[in-house]
Design an enzyme around this catalytic site. Structure first.
Site, PDB file in Angstrom:
ATOM      1  N   LYS A  45       0.828  -1.231   0.000  1.00 47.51           N
ATOM      2  CA  LYS A  45       0.000   0.000   0.000  1.00 47.51           C
ATOM      3  C   LYS A  45       0.849   1.263   0.000  1.00 47.51           C
ATOM      4  O   LYS A  45       0.331   2.367   0.006  1.00 47.51           O
ATOM      5  CB  LYS A  45      -0.937   0.001   1.217  1.00 47.51           C
ATOM      6  CG  LYS A  45      -1.963  -1.126   1.174  1.00 47.51           C
ATOM      7  CD  LYS A  45      -2.767  -1.214   2.456  1.00 47.51           C
ATOM      8  CE  LYS A  45      -3.809  -0.180   2.563  1.00 47.51           C
ATOM      9  NZ  LYS A  45      -4.669  -0.386   3.758  1.00 47.51           N
ATOM     10  N   LYS A  47       2.300   2.664   2.303  1.00 49.01           N
ATOM     11  CA  LYS A  47       1.904   3.535   3.420  1.00 49.01           C
ATOM     12  C   LYS A  47       2.884   3.348   4.572  1.00 49.01           C
ATOM     13  O   LYS A  47       3.188   2.224   4.971  1.00 49.01           O
ATOM     14  CB  LYS A  47       0.502   3.143   3.931  1.00 49.01           C
ATOM     15  CG  LYS A  47      -0.653   3.738   3.166  1.00 49.01           C
ATOM     16  CD  LYS A  47      -1.959   3.539   3.943  1.00 49.01           C
ATOM     17  CE  LYS A  47      -3.099   4.313   3.304  1.00 49.01           C
ATOM     18  NZ  LYS A  47      -4.328   4.307   4.119  1.00 49.01           N
TER      19      LYS A  47
HETATM   20  N1  C2G Z   1     -12.449   6.560   5.604  1.00 50.73           N
HETATM   21  C1  C2G Z   1     -13.567   7.393   5.587  1.00 50.73           C
HETATM   22  N2  C2G Z   1     -13.397   8.724   5.754  1.00 50.73           N
HETATM   23  C2  C2G Z   1     -12.155   9.251   5.943  1.00 50.73           C
HETATM   24  C3  C2G Z   1     -11.020   8.407   5.974  1.00 50.73           C
HETATM   25  C4  C2G Z   1     -11.192   7.045   5.800  1.00 50.73           C
HETATM   26  O1  C2G Z   1     -14.710   6.917   5.411  1.00 50.73           O
HETATM   27  N3  C2G Z   1     -12.031  10.602   6.107  1.00 50.73           N
HETATM   28  C5  C2G Z   1     -12.659   5.126   5.427  1.00 50.73           C
HETATM   29  C6  C2G Z   1     -11.959   4.588   4.180  1.00 50.73           C
HETATM   30  O2  C2G Z   1     -12.769   4.773   3.033  1.00 50.73           O
HETATM   31  C7  C2G Z   1     -11.801   3.100   4.535  1.00 50.73           C
HETATM   32  C8  C2G Z   1     -11.616   3.136   6.056  1.00 50.73           C
HETATM   33  O3  C2G Z   1     -12.075   4.425   6.512  1.00 50.73           O
HETATM   34  O4  C2G Z   1     -13.006   2.398   4.230  1.00 50.73           O
HETATM   35  C9  C2G Z   1     -10.162   2.964   6.455  1.00 50.73           C
HETATM   36  O5  C2G Z   1      -9.407   3.952   5.791  1.00 50.73           O
HETATM   37  P1  C2G Z   1      -7.819   3.696   5.615  1.00 50.73           P
HETATM   38  O6  C2G Z   1      -7.241   3.345   6.925  1.00 50.73           O
HETATM   39  O7  C2G Z   1      -7.261   4.820   4.825  1.00 50.73           O
HETATM   40  O8  C2G Z   1      -7.831   2.356   4.748  1.00 50.73           O
HETATM   41  P2  C2G Z   1      -7.306   2.154   3.257  1.00 50.73           P
HETATM   42  O9  C2G Z   1      -5.907   2.580   3.151  1.00 50.73           O
HETATM   43  O10 C2G Z   1      -8.322   2.735   2.376  1.00 50.73           O
HETATM   44  O11 C2G Z   1      -7.267   0.550   3.175  1.00 50.73           O
HETATM   45  O12 C2G Z   1      -8.095  -3.753   1.390  1.00 50.73           O
HETATM   46  C10 C2G Z   1      -8.610  -2.455   1.584  1.00 50.73           C
HETATM   47  C11 C2G Z   1      -7.579  -1.540   2.196  1.00 50.73           C
HETATM   48  O13 C2G Z   1      -6.940  -2.122   3.301  1.00 50.73           O
HETATM   49  C12 C2G Z   1      -8.237  -0.220   2.591  1.00 50.73           C
END
Ligand code: C2G
Length: 143
Positions: A45, A47
């Site tokens: 990712k 990240k």
């Molecule tokens: N999210 C949200 N609003 C935000 C930030 C995040 O609704 N302001 C949601 C994202 O859409 C996701 C969840 O919170 O559904 C987790 O976000 P992240 O930790 O950024 O996860 P991500 O990197 O999108 O990883 O296999 C799927 C991945 O692991 C998703």
């Protein structure tokens, strides 16, 4: 019992994550969160998280909506997880809209509107992006 699953990194947990988790839990009775492992974040990712997997897991387990936290190690584990945990609904924020529609033959797929104004990367930027090992430079009084 209706079982829900969602996936993510959940670093520097904020109210956007909490909104997602609350709405996910409102879809059913039991919410599983597959939490991206440190290695998965780094290699798949791109990240770099502030908190480790164990620390992020501790945060999630303290959230009233979350019933179980499992590791996310690969992009390819979702179908297996859905069957292993007898999941009825898979949900994600809509920044992933359409990306997981292939799961529709295994369970319901729901995308929630993302909480627009907050993100982990914005928090890091606003805080000057210091890593844990760094301390902010001495803040000089304005001349
Ligand atoms: N999210 C949200 N609003 C935000 C930030 C995040 O609704 N302001 C949601 C994202 O859409 C996701 C969840 O919170 O559904 C987790 O976000 P992240 O930790 O950024 O996860 P991500 O990197 O999108 O990883 O296999 C799927 C991945 O692991 C998703």
């Amino acid at each position: 019992m209706k079982r829900i699953i969602t996936y993510g990194t959940f670093d520097l947990m904020h109210y956007g994550h909490i909104n997602l988790l609350r709405r996910a839990k409102e879809l059913g009775d039991y919410l599983i969160v597959a939490l991206s492992e440190d290695e998965f974040n780094k290699t798949q990712k791109n990240k770099k998280t502030y908190f480790s997997y164990d620390e992020r897991k501790q945060h999630l387990e303290a959230v009233r909506y979350v019933d179980l936290v499992i590791p996310e190690k690969s992009w390819k584990q979702k179908i297996h997880d859905i069957h292993l945990y007898q999941v009825d609904i898979f949900c994600m924020g809509d920044d992933w809209e359409g990306k997981f529609d292939f799961l529709k033959e295994h369970c319901e797929v729901v995308y929630f509107k993302r909480t627009a104004e907050v993100s982990t990367s914005q928090i890091k930027t606003d805080l000057g992006g210091y890593g844990r090992s760094l301390t902010p430079p001495e803040i000089k009084d304005e001349e």
